[in-house]
Structures are given as structure tokens and as C-alpha cells.
Motif scaffolding. Sequence first.
Motif: not given
Length: 170
Positions: A77-92
Motif C-alpha cells: 500500500e506504500f511507496r518509499f521515495v528516497r530524498w536523502h541518504e537517510y530519509g524516505v517519504d512514505v507515500l500511498p
Amino acid sequence: KLIEVSDEHQIDLVFNGLMETKLRNKDFHPETKLAMESFGQALPDIDVSFHEKEDVYQIVALLSEEKMSAYNDKFPEFRFVRWHEYGVDVLPENGSKAETLKVVAKQYGFNREDIIAFGDGNNDMEMIQYAGIGVAMGNGRDELKEVSDFVTLTNNDGGICHALREFKLI
């Protein structure tokens, strides 16, 4: 389930509400602070139960690429989109900044060609590619610059204003 898996693998989570952003983990990793500061945000206050009492509009998981296996195949149900070497947005699974642009454009009668979008991270990739004009900030990721129509000055050097002038929008 996301919280359970994150706790099990010692992954820090940040919850964004309408007016507040809260860090869920009391014993957060130093990388969490680095990721939050990378876009000019101080480390949020800690509130382990924020998600239970407030509407959550975005979740940020703070983890390295090596720890992504904790999430693999567990969250269709999620996509994980990386924006930083230590961070991802958790999106529907079907959500993105590009999808939001489509909805707003339809609601207000804009064509795709009428949209200019600005971004600096890989989480802006779909939005930049969707917009009629996709502008990468000078301080943005190289991967984003490669797919952008225009690269402007950095966010600290008036990049948005510069691009708007270049396109004769102001």
C-alpha cells in the motif's frame, strides 16, 4: 504495522500533521538529525503518540538504503521515495506530488503545460517530469537536474525568483 516494523528495526519515524511535525522516537539516531537539517528543518519535538491523536498527512522514515530491506515486500500500500541518504517519504501506493498536481490542475482548469514546478530532491522527480516546466534548484540532486527543463540558482540564492524571471512570469 509500519510502526511495528520500524520499531523492530530501530527506524526513526517523523509524522507530519496539518500544523505540526513530530518525531516518534525518543532515542533517535544521529542520522535522523542530519536528514532533517538537510532541508533546513530542526529536529522535531518528540511525541510517540502523535499519530494516535492527530491526522497524519505524511510520514518520513529515516533510514539508510541498507535498512530498506526491513520494508521490502511488507507494504504494497506504500511507496518509499528516497530524498536523502537517510530519509524516505512514505507515500500511498498511488500518491505523489505529480498526482497532487494533476488533481489541483483539474480542479482549477489548468493544463499540464501551464504548470511550473520546483524541486531539489529525488522525491520531486515525478512532479518535475509531469509539470509543463520542471525546474531543479541549483542545490538539488544531480539526478533531478538531469530530468529538469531548467536548473536555477540555489534556494539560498533566490532560485525560484530567478527562474520565474527567466520564464518571464514575473
